[in-house]
Write an enzyme that holds these catalytic residues in place. Structure first.
Site, PDB file in Angstrom:
ATOM      1  N   GLY A  32       0.841  -1.190   0.000  1.00 59.27           N
ATOM      2  CA  GLY A  32       0.000   0.000   0.000  1.00 59.27           C
ATOM      3  C   GLY A  32       0.875   1.238   0.000  1.00 59.27           C
ATOM      4  O   GLY A  32       2.099   1.160  -0.126  1.00 59.27           O
ATOM      5  N   LYS A  88      -1.424   0.560  12.118  1.00 56.12           N
ATOM      6  CA  LYS A  88      -1.994   1.425  13.146  1.00 56.12           C
ATOM      7  C   LYS A  88      -3.394   0.928  13.482  1.00 56.12           C
ATOM      8  O   LYS A  88      -4.385   1.346  12.882  1.00 56.12           O
ATOM      9  CB  LYS A  88      -2.016   2.878  12.673  1.00 56.12           C
ATOM     10  CG  LYS A  88      -0.616   3.469  12.505  1.00 56.12           C
ATOM     11  CD  LYS A  88      -0.650   4.928  12.109  1.00 56.12           C
ATOM     12  CE  LYS A  88       0.764   5.502  12.008  1.00 56.12           C
ATOM     13  NZ  LYS A  88       0.756   6.928  11.616  1.00 56.12           N
ATOM     14  N   LYS A 116      -6.009   7.694  17.231  1.00 49.80           N
ATOM     15  CA  LYS A 116      -6.037   8.993  16.530  1.00 49.80           C
ATOM     16  C   LYS A 116      -6.875   8.889  15.266  1.00 49.80           C
ATOM     17  O   LYS A 116      -7.471   9.885  14.824  1.00 49.80           O
ATOM     18  CB  LYS A 116      -4.607   9.462  16.224  1.00 49.80           C
ATOM     19  CG  LYS A 116      -3.778   8.505  15.364  1.00 49.80           C
ATOM     20  CD  LYS A 116      -3.877   8.788  13.890  1.00 49.80           C
ATOM     21  CE  LYS A 116      -3.085   7.770  13.089  1.00 49.80           C
ATOM     22  NZ  LYS A 116      -3.123   8.031  11.637  1.00 49.80           N
ATOM     23  N   ASP A 143       0.745  12.734  15.649  1.00 53.91           N
ATOM     24  CA  ASP A 143      -0.046  11.975  14.680  1.00 53.91           C
ATOM     25  C   ASP A 143      -1.501  12.413  14.694  1.00 53.91           C
ATOM     26  O   ASP A 143      -2.175  12.447  13.657  1.00 53.91           O
ATOM     27  CB  ASP A 143       0.070  10.484  14.992  1.00 53.91           C
ATOM     28  CG  ASP A 143      -0.062   9.617  13.748  1.00 53.91           C
ATOM     29  OD1 ASP A 143      -0.204  10.171  12.638  1.00 53.91           O
ATOM     30  OD2 ASP A 143      -0.015   8.377  13.885  1.00 53.91           O
ATOM     31  N   THR A 192      -3.469  13.816  11.337  1.00 49.87           N
ATOM     32  CA  THR A 192      -4.585  13.049  10.773  1.00 49.87           C
ATOM     33  C   THR A 192      -5.901  13.805  10.830  1.00 49.87           C
ATOM     34  O   THR A 192      -6.775  13.600   9.993  1.00 49.87           O
ATOM     35  CB  THR A 192      -4.706  11.706  11.522  1.00 49.87           C
ATOM     36  OG1 THR A 192      -3.418  11.101  11.641  1.00 49.87           O
ATOM     37  CG2 THR A 192      -5.613  10.753  10.780  1.00 49.87           C
TER      38      THR A 192
END
Length: 338
Positions: A16, A112, A196, A249, A253
């Site tokens: 990816g 994640k 997150k 992060d 995001t």
């Protein structure tokens, strides 16, 4: 002096955008790197075009980057493995790796998320399959794949249970545009990276409904508070949640449209249905899955996590985003820090 470990081969599993970007970084730093994908057709295109045209067309592959769809070939003679699949595929990746590697294997992941259905941490799955003494590490922090792949300045956290692995992976990764902060807080770094995404969905929903910068900032701040509440209860360290894998992060995001989770939330805020929004994104939206794990953990450990619970109700129970937003605003008033 450069360590010999830097020049041993490393396998990156998952082609990816983020896995490809990490493979480009590692190969560009002089590490013989093997990028594996289960999609043989995609691999053939990457071999021919010397880039991942699907996700990162403007990031050419270094000469030291090989691409293969043969897992045994990717792992042949490899000690260090970097898993960059979606988090829900992590367990399957471990099962596929197990019969192909030796006892000296070292596992690193950039996934994640948590285990679907249980909320277990990925290091627990790795320890269960490979043994608790296996050197393992997690990479997490404010890193968009496109910027990483094109050598824009980036910093990240590397948390590990093994000092030698920490040092070796730092040597592999660091260059003039890529900085690594080290940690031994596997729990805090993984939790920050997973949750997150949930808050970012909420930030996208708020912006999609036109709530403005005040609401977005409040949501980010209170989102961090509930992530930290849970993280400290589970044994994470306070400094982790104020660092790259926590606050860093989270800000990235929640505020930039390169984030799939934020774009997913924006679509929901504009009135698009969940399935259609996921289809339009065209890649895994971790926050949609992680919302379930967040609620599981909040209930298991009796931690108040109203934002995560609201996102769960919107994504998985069809709750109205506007109603959920005003329910959050109407909660009992609290003192700062609670």
């Amino acid at each position: 002096m450069t360590k010999p470990e830097q020049f041993s081969p490393i396998a990156v599993l998952g082609s990816g955008s983020f896995g490809t970007a990490l493979a480009i970084l590692l190969a560009g730093n002089g590490n013989p790197t093997r990028l594996w994908s289960r999609d043989a057709e995609q691999v053939a295109l990457m071999q021919q075009q010397r880039c991942n045209a699907k996700y990162l067309p403007d990031a050419p592959f270094p000469s030291t980057l090989e691409v293969t769809s043969d897992l045994a070939q990717a792992l042949d003679g490899v000690r260090d493995i970097l898993i960059a699949t979606p988090s829900h595929a992590f367990s399957e990746s471990l099962k596929n790796i197990k019969p192909l590697v030796g006892n000296d294997v070292r596992l690193v992941w950039a996934c994640k998320g948590l285990e679907p259905g249980t909320g277990r941490f990925l290091h627990e799955l790795a320890a269960e399959m490979f043994g608790a003494s296996t050197p393992m590490a997690v990479l997490s922090g404010p890193t968009f794949a496109k910027e990483l792949a094109t050598a824009m300045p980036t910093a990240i956290t590397l948390a590990s249970n093994n000092e030698t692995l920490t040092n070796d992976m730092t040597e592999r990764l660091v260059n003039s545009a890529f900085r690594v902060y080290t940690s031994d807080d596997l729990i805090g770094v993984q939790l920050g990276g997973a949750l997150k995404n949930v808050v970012a969905v909420g930030a996208g929903i708020a912006d999609g409904m036109g709530f403005g910068a005040n609401a977005r900032t409040a949501l980010i701040t209170r989102g961090l508070a509930e992530i930290q509440r849970l993280g400290l209860k589970l044994g994470g360290k306070p400094e982790t949640f104020q660092g790259m894998a926590g606050l860093g992060d989270l800000i990235l995001t929640c505020t930039d449209n390169q984030s799939r989770n934020r774009r997913f939330g924006l679509a929901l805020g504009h009135g698009v249905g969940v399935e259609q929004a996921i289809e339009e994104i065209g890649q895994v939206v971790e926050g949609a899955k992680n919302a379930h794990q967040a609620v599981l953990l909040s209930e298991k450990y009796n931690v108040d996590m109203p934002i995560s619970q609201a996102i769960y109700r919107i994504v998985h129970e069809g709750a109205d985003p506007v109603q959920q937003a005003y329910e959050l605003l109407g909660r009992d008033l609290k003192q700062e820090g609670q």
